[in-house]
Design a protein around this motif. Structure first.
Motif, PDB file in Angstrom:
ATOM      1  N   PRO A  92       0.810  -1.222   0.000  1.00 26.69           N
ATOM      2  CA  PRO A  92       0.000   0.000   0.000  1.00 26.69           C
ATOM      3  C   PRO A  92       0.841   1.269   0.000  1.00 26.69           C
ATOM      4  CG  PRO A  92       0.002  -1.011   2.173  1.00 26.69           C
ATOM      5  CD  PRO A  92       0.640  -1.998   1.243  1.00 26.69           C
ATOM      6  N   ASP A  93       2.128   1.145   0.343  1.00 22.99           N
ATOM      7  CA  ASP A  93       3.005   2.314   0.311  1.00 22.99           C
ATOM      8  C   ASP A  93       3.334   2.740  -1.117  1.00 22.99           C
ATOM      9  OD1 ASP A  93       4.223  -0.215   0.371  1.00 22.99           O
ATOM     10  OD2 ASP A  93       6.162   0.597   0.928  1.00 22.99           O
ATOM     11  N   THR A  94       2.910   1.951  -2.124  1.00 26.78           N
ATOM     12  CA  THR A  94       3.118   2.365  -3.515  1.00 26.78           C
ATOM     13  C   THR A  94       1.910   3.104  -4.078  1.00 26.78           C
ATOM     14  OG1 THR A  94       2.228   0.320  -4.485  1.00 26.78           O
ATOM     15  CG2 THR A  94       4.582   0.342  -3.932  1.00 26.78           C
ATOM     16  N   MET A  95       0.837   3.229  -3.298  1.00 22.31           N
ATOM     17  CA  MET A  95      -0.385   3.825  -3.838  1.00 22.31           C
ATOM     18  C   MET A  95      -0.218   5.299  -4.164  1.00 22.31           C
ATOM     19  SD  MET A  95      -3.397   2.107  -1.533  1.00 22.31           S
ATOM     20  CE  MET A  95      -3.805   0.361  -1.626  1.00 22.31           C
ATOM     21  N   GLU A  96       0.554   6.023  -3.369  1.00 24.51           N
ATOM     22  CA  GLU A  96       0.704   7.467  -3.559  1.00 24.51           C
ATOM     23  C   GLU A  96       2.064   7.779  -4.163  1.00 24.51           C
ATOM     24  OE1 GLU A  96      -0.236   9.764  -0.125  1.00 24.51           O
ATOM     25  OE2 GLU A  96      -1.905   8.473   0.444  1.00 24.51           O
ATOM     26  N   MET A  97       2.069   8.558  -5.234  1.00 22.74           N
ATOM     27  CA  MET A  97       3.305   8.875  -5.927  1.00 22.74           C
ATOM     28  C   MET A  97       4.290   9.633  -5.045  1.00 22.74           C
ATOM     29  SD  MET A  97       3.662  10.460  -9.780  1.00 22.74           S
ATOM     30  CE  MET A  97       2.256   9.489 -10.282  1.00 22.74           C
ATOM     31  N   ARG A  98       3.754  10.402  -4.120  1.00 24.73           N
ATOM     32  CA  ARG A  98       4.626  11.226  -3.272  1.00 24.73           C
ATOM     33  C   ARG A  98       5.505  10.390  -2.345  1.00 24.73           C
ATOM     34  NH1 ARG A  98       2.600  11.890   1.986  1.00 24.73           N
ATOM     35  NH2 ARG A  98       0.516  11.001   2.304  1.00 24.73           N
ATOM     36  N   ARG A  99       5.187   9.120  -2.172  1.00 24.13           N
ATOM     37  CA  ARG A  99       5.992   8.280  -1.291  1.00 24.13           C
ATOM     38  C   ARG A  99       7.241   7.734  -1.971  1.00 24.13           C
ATOM     39  NH1 ARG A  99       3.313   7.445   3.400  1.00 24.13           N
ATOM     40  NH2 ARG A  99       1.022   7.605   3.380  1.00 24.13           N
ATOM     41  N   GLY A 100       7.358   7.936  -3.288  1.00 24.29           N
ATOM     42  CA  GLY A 100       8.528   7.428  -3.997  1.00 24.29           C
ATOM     43  C   GLY A 100       9.691   8.405  -3.982  1.00 24.29           C
ATOM     44  N   GLU A 101      10.830   7.944  -4.496  1.00 30.61           N
ATOM     45  CA  GLU A 101      12.019   8.794  -4.635  1.00 30.61           C
ATOM     46  C   GLU A 101      12.082   9.332  -6.062  1.00 30.61           C
ATOM     47  OE1 GLU A 101      14.293   9.789  -2.589  1.00 30.61           O
ATOM     48  OE2 GLU A 101      14.413   8.376  -0.907  1.00 30.61           O
ATOM     49  N   PRO A 102      12.432  10.612  -6.243  1.00 30.05           N
ATOM     50  CA  PRO A 102      12.583  11.138  -7.599  1.00 30.05           C
ATOM     51  C   PRO A 102      13.885  10.622  -8.220  1.00 30.05           C
ATOM     52  CG  PRO A 102      13.167  12.814  -5.981  1.00 30.05           C
ATOM     53  CD  PRO A 102      12.667  11.637  -5.203  1.00 30.05           C
ATOM     54  N   VAL A 103      13.765   9.851  -9.289  1.00 31.70           N
ATOM     55  CA  VAL A 103      14.925   9.241  -9.940  1.00 31.70           C
ATOM     56  C   VAL A 103      14.858   9.557 -11.429  1.00 31.70           C
ATOM     57  CG1 VAL A 103      16.067   7.055 -10.508  1.00 31.70           C
ATOM     58  CG2 VAL A 103      15.050   7.373  -8.244  1.00 31.70           C
ATOM     59  N   THR A 104      15.981   9.945 -12.018  1.00 33.20           N
ATOM     60  CA  THR A 104      15.982  10.259 -13.444  1.00 33.20           C
ATOM     61  C   THR A 104      15.983   8.976 -14.267  1.00 33.20           C
ATOM     62  OG1 THR A 104      18.386  10.317 -13.675  1.00 33.20           O
ATOM     63  CG2 THR A 104      17.292  12.373 -13.009  1.00 33.20           C
ATOM     64  N   LEU A 109      18.271   3.741 -16.010  1.00 34.23           N
ATOM     65  CA  LEU A 109      18.770   2.951 -17.132  1.00 34.23           C
ATOM     66  C   LEU A 109      20.223   2.532 -16.925  1.00 34.23           C
ATOM     67  CD1 LEU A 109      17.071   4.843 -20.081  1.00 34.23           C
ATOM     68  CD2 LEU A 109      16.679   2.456 -19.428  1.00 34.23           C
ATOM     69  N   ALA A 110      20.985   3.357 -16.230  1.00 34.75           N
ATOM     70  CA  ALA A 110      22.369   2.973 -15.915  1.00 34.75           C
ATOM     71  C   ALA A 110      22.378   1.757 -15.004  1.00 34.75           C
ATOM     72  CB  ALA A 110      23.110   4.144 -15.267  1.00 34.75           C
ATOM     73  N   GLN A 136       2.659   6.807 -14.701  1.00 33.15           N
ATOM     74  CA  GLN A 136       3.776   7.644 -15.138  1.00 33.15           C
ATOM     75  C   GLN A 136       4.133   7.260 -16.585  1.00 33.15           C
ATOM     76  OE1 GLN A 136       6.953   8.288 -12.140  1.00 33.15           O
ATOM     77  NE2 GLN A 136       5.816   6.857 -10.829  1.00 33.15           N
ATOM     78  N   PRO A 137       3.233   7.502 -17.535  1.00 34.14           N
ATOM     79  CA  PRO A 137       3.434   6.986 -18.890  1.00 34.14           C
ATOM     80  C   PRO A 137       4.657   7.538 -19.609  1.00 34.14           C
ATOM     81  CG  PRO A 137       1.566   8.500 -18.825  1.00 34.14           C
ATOM     82  CD  PRO A 137       1.954   8.222 -17.399  1.00 34.14           C
ATOM     83  N   ALA A 138       4.970   8.815 -19.428  1.00 36.09           N
ATOM     84  CA  ALA A 138       6.118   9.383 -20.130  1.00 36.09           C
ATOM     85  C   ALA A 138       7.421   8.786 -19.622  1.00 36.09           C
ATOM     86  CB  ALA A 138       6.127  10.906 -19.972  1.00 36.09           C
ATOM     87  N   PHE A 139       7.537   8.638 -18.310  1.00 37.97           N
ATOM     88  CA  PHE A 139       8.727   8.037 -17.713  1.00 37.97           C
ATOM     89  C   PHE A 139       8.825   6.569 -18.120  1.00 37.97           C
ATOM     90  CE2 PHE A 139      10.874   6.075 -13.941  1.00 37.97           C
ATOM     91  CZ  PHE A 139      12.092   6.738 -14.052  1.00 37.97           C
ATOM     92  N   LEU A 140       7.713   5.857 -18.070  1.00 38.70           N
ATOM     93  CA  LEU A 140       7.690   4.460 -18.456  1.00 38.70           C
ATOM     94  C   LEU A 140       8.133   4.302 -19.912  1.00 38.70           C
ATOM     95  CD1 LEU A 140       6.932   1.482 -17.998  1.00 38.70           C
ATOM     96  CD2 LEU A 140       4.565   2.084 -18.575  1.00 38.70           C
ATOM     97  N   ALA A 141       7.617   5.141 -20.779  1.00 38.15           N
ATOM     98  CA  ALA A 141       7.965   5.056 -22.194  1.00 38.15           C
ATOM     99  C   ALA A 141       9.459   5.255 -22.404  1.00 38.15           C
ATOM    100  CB  ALA A 141       7.172   6.090 -22.994  1.00 38.15           C
ATOM    101  N   ARG A 142      10.041   6.201 -21.670  1.00 42.45           N
ATOM    102  CA  ARG A 142      11.468   6.475 -21.831  1.00 42.45           C
ATOM    103  C   ARG A 142      12.306   5.298 -21.347  1.00 42.45           C
ATOM    104  NH1 ARG A 142      14.675  11.622 -22.195  1.00 42.45           N
ATOM    105  NH2 ARG A 142      12.647  12.556 -22.601  1.00 42.45           N
ATOM    106  N   ILE A 143      11.896   4.689 -20.246  1.00 45.15           N
ATOM    107  CA  ILE A 143      12.646   3.548 -19.716  1.00 45.15           C
ATOM    108  C   ILE A 143      12.541   2.360 -20.678  1.00 45.15           C
ATOM    109  CG2 ILE A 143      12.799   1.874 -17.832  1.00 45.15           C
ATOM    110  CD1 ILE A 143      13.791   4.718 -17.163  1.00 45.15           C
ATOM    111  N   LEU A 144      11.351   2.091 -21.177  1.00 48.73           N
ATOM    112  CA  LEU A 144      11.177   0.984 -22.117  1.00 48.73           C
ATOM    113  C   LEU A 144      11.994   1.196 -23.384  1.00 48.73           C
ATOM    114  CD1 LEU A 144       7.314   0.458 -21.764  1.00 48.73           C
ATOM    115  CD2 LEU A 144       9.103  -1.077 -20.893  1.00 48.73           C
ATOM    116  N   ARG A 145      11.985   2.423 -23.908  1.00 47.06           N
ATOM    117  CA  ARG A 145      12.751   2.708 -25.121  1.00 47.06           C
ATOM    118  C   ARG A 145      14.240   2.547 -24.874  1.00 47.06           C
ATOM    119  NH1 ARG A 145      13.978   2.784 -29.850  1.00 47.06           N
ATOM    120  NH2 ARG A 145      12.481   1.097 -29.606  1.00 47.06           N
TER     121      ARG A 145
END
Length: 295
Positions: A92-104, A109-110, A136-145
């Protein structure tokens, strides 16, 4: 959190130098949190524009597992944020985006690139989970690409509820979708998740029409999702999807209960037992009766 705990959390999972083929790995989850990933130091005012561009994401944790989130050894990355409120959620700690860490995206990818040798040896790859990765579709798309450009196989673990956020271009970079079908009856789905069933069904149909491989996951909860007619509805739907290669019946457990308590959230399944072996087998047999491969 104490200084000692922070130091322990930052140790992370070991980086394995491939001097010999690696064929082992954990079949259980042992999250490294975000250890080994440097959080972005961008000012809050910059983060919104970076997230919209897919350059920055909210990451809950990552782990290296075998035979859990797709074939071979997987680096599974859990993104924060989810539109569903599943009664049995074990994170349940993944339900809110604010609980995550901001990672580029570059930082993540590194980390992914370090395991290319392991992926090649085991037939594994990268799985993006959550929460709900399509929050987070834009971030997901970048990671997948980025992963695809490195020749790494990819998978996403999704409820399908936000399937409309997943572009055709994004799906071009996905080898496998782990589709969580939580119920086959709309009323039961609403009870389990707080949301509507149809978006998940539509996304599954879209994947099948595109020829994308699907592994279906169904969580078996006594007194909630175990009704014969509910399972039958799920099985009929899954059997209609031509690209489903396996179904995983996941028995309910109480491992996430303490997290609900620590977050001050009301947990409604406190008295719900794990399903019996007989019940699990009955449900698996319902899927098998439709000609599906079941685990």
């Amino acid at each position: 959190m104490t200084t000692t705990t922070q130091a322990t959390d930052r140790c992370g999972a070991p980086i394995i130098e491939l001097t010999a083929p690696l064929v082992g790995g954990s079949r259980t989850r042992s999250s490294a949190g975000t250890a080994g990933l440097e959080p972005s130091e961008a000012e809050r005012s910059e983060r919104f524009s970076q997230m919209r561009a897919g350059e920055l994401g909210s990451v809950h944790s990552w782990e290296l597992v075998t035979a859990v989130d797709g074939p071979g050894t997987r680096l599974t990355v859990f993104l924060s944020g989810c539109p569903l409120r599943c009664l049995y959620c074990h994170n349940p700690d993944t339900m809110e985006m604010r609980r995550g860490e901001p990672v580029t995206a570059d930082e993540l990818l590194a980390r992914v690139a370090r395991y290319r040798g392991i992926f090649d040896v085991t037939g594994g790859g990268l799985t993006i989970s959550g929460g709900e990765p399509l929050m987070q579709p834009a971030f997901l798309a970048r990671i997948l690409r980025g992963a695809r450009e490195m020749g790494i196989r990819t998978a996403i673990d999704t409820s399908g509820y936000l399937g409309a956020h997943c572009s055709d271009q994004m799906l071009d970079d996905v080898d496998l979708v782990l589709l969580d079908v939580k119920s086959g009856i709309p009323e039961t789905y609403k009870r389990v998740t707080g949301r509507e069933l149809e978006p998940t069904l539509a996304f599954g149909r879209r994947l099948a029409e595109r020829g994308t491989e699907i592994w279906v996951r169904f969580v078996l909860v006594p007194g909630l999702t175990d009704a014969v007619e509910n399972v039958e509805a799920v099985a009929e739907y899954v059997a209609s999807l031509s690209t489903v290669s396996r179904v995983e019946v996941l028995p309910f457990h109480q491992m996430g209960r303490d997290k609900w308590d620590s977050l001050g959230m009301r947990y409604e399944l406190d008295a719900t037992p794990a399903p019996s072996a007989d019940l699990v087998e009955r449900v698996r047999d319902q899927f098998r009766a439709k000609g599906l491969t079941v685990f």
